[in-house]
Design a protein around this motif. Structure first.
Motif: not given
Length: 471
Positions: A364-368, A414-418, A421-427, A438-443
């Protein structure tokens, strides 16, 4: 007709019909019980009122007897007794009347505190019959007498229940009464209440019928949800197996690259460098010498690139030292790109993290970070790894341009990476939240830990922070 509809009809219609029949039976039985209750209440009410009247009259008579047997002149005692009786009243319409031995009234109703009172006067044709019945009952030793009379508060002629006794010392008759329209109102209230109970019970039966149908439908829905949950669990286990297979394949490929291709390239580079040293003093044309040096440099670059790919497929630190060093290495590698500053911090995480949790968080960190490098145009990225006894969490926050969550979620390309990541966490039973503006993104990703594998919090009271400033 669908099987589900058939099941609903076969189970719901008989229940509704049975409840309707129960409603009709209940209505009949309730009316019957209401009539019986009305008769019982009327009898009990009348008995209680008779006892109440007897108590009032005996209380008033005892008061007059004490005055009659007291000291003083006879006329004074009689006047005191009548004044006392005038002041005695109960309820809103309760008062006392007194007759002498000749059947004449001893109290003027105009002198009573209660307005609108009229007595049964034997000399009045309209009230003579009621007065004679009162006097006759008193001469027989006293008791209950029924008649109709004017109610002071409403000035209507209503049924009245009276009680009379005699005062032997002066041969007086004293009595009082209550108006029975209150009893009729109470009985009508019982009947109205019975009708209301019937209507309320009917509505409850209808509600029960509706609830039965809803329960049947809910049962089918629960079965569907159970099947869906079982299917979801199977899909989750399958996804976990797929991810595990992917990781195993990555490990195999990384090992093959490291143990095979890298070794061959390293050996070839060593041989070329040896040849380059042996030809250093030989009479070799400068062009050949330059070509050989260029080949050695390109081979060294290829060797470094393959090593980078091998570490990207499966960093050895993840298996050897754990998640935190692997994330530190990942941050350092992204830092070397020079696109943005990367800060990594580890708080409260000890050894013992399950391998699948470490792998999921690393991917997940790698993808983000790859998304930050490709799309966010960020200048600074912060990775924070936290651990407790029950869960491990990772947050990735950047100051980039952000993106529209709805548009990305609706776009299938689009959003395949997201989604990955979500599937990895839910699994692994965890959850992943993404907030972007517009000020940034937080995962934020949180994975629960098995009780047997939960790492203990670190002993340090201060967070461990590893920063990589721009060079």
């Amino acid at each position: 007709m669908k099987l589900r509809l058939k099941l609903v009809l076969l189970s719901g219609v008989p229940i509704v019909v049975a409840l309707m029949l129960m409603s009709v039976t209940m209505q009949q039985q309730t009316l019957k019980l209401a009539h019986e209750e009305k008769a019982l209440v009327q009898a009990a009410f009348m008995t209680s009122k008779e006892a109440e009247l007897r108590h009032y009259v005996e209380l008033a008579r005892n008061t007059l007897v004490r005055i009659a047997e007291g000291p003083g002149a006879l006329d004074e005692r009689k006047r005191l007794a009548l004044d006392t009786i005038k002041r005695m009243q109960f309820g809103n319409n309760g008062y006392f009347f007194v007759y002498d031995q000749h059947g004449q009234l001893m109290i003027d109703p105009q002198t009573l505190p209660l307005k609108g009172v009229a007595f049964c006067d034997p000399n009045d044709p309209q009230s003579a019959d009621s007065a004679y019945r009162i006097l006759a009952t008193a001469r027989r030793g006293g008791g209950v007498v029924r008649y109709s009379w004017h109610k002071p508060s409403s000035q209507e002629v209503v049924p009245k229940l009276g009680y009379v006794l005699t005062i032997p010392q002066w041969d007086w008759v004293i009595g009082t009464g209550i108006y029975l329209d209150d009893v009729q109102q109470a009985l009508r209230a019982i009947e109205t209440g019975a009708q209301a109970n019937i209507e309320g019970t009917r509505q409850r039966i209808y509600l029960i019928a509706a609830l039965c149908v809803v329960l049947i439908w809910t049962g089918g829905l629960v079965l569907n949800l159970k099947d869906h949950r079982v299917s979801s669990d199977k899909l989750r286990r399958l996804a976990r197996r797929v991810v595990h297979s992917q990781e195993q394949e990555r490990v195999r490929v990384a090992r093959e690259l490291h143990d095979g291709v890298v070794q061959v390239l390293a050996s070839s580079k060593f041989l070329l460098e040896t040849a380059q040293l042996q030809l250093a003093d030989a009479a070799v044309p400068p062009a050949s010498r330059s070509a050989l040096a260029q080949g050695v440099d390109q081979l060294a670059g290829a060797l470094a690139e393959i090593r980078r790919v091998s570490h990207g497929l499966r960093p050895a630190l993840l298996d050897d030292l754990g998640l935190a060093p692997a994330l530190e290495l990942l941050a350092r590698q992204m830092q070397q790109c020079g696109a943005f500053e990367v800060r990594f911090a580890c708080r409260g995480l000890a050894a013992g993290l399950p391998p699948e949790h470490g792998t999921a968080l690393f991917r997940i960190a790698q993808e983000a970070l790859q998304n930050c490098c490709s799309h966010a145009r960020a200048r600074r990225v912060e990775l924070v790894l936290r651990g407790t006894r029950r869960a491990v969490a990772l947050s990735i926050e950047d100051d980039g341009c952000g993106f529209d969550m709805r548009r990305v979620s609706a776009d299938g390309e689009r959003g395949i990476g997201l989604r990955n990541m979500r599937e990895r966490a839910e699994s692994l039973g965890g959850d992943l939240h993404v907030a972007s503006s517009s000020r940034g993104t937080r995962i934020d990703v949180r994975l629960p830990l098995p009780s047997a594998a939960a790492p203990a919090p670190a002993r340090e009271s201060f967070p461990l922070v590893i920063a990589h400033p721009l060079t």
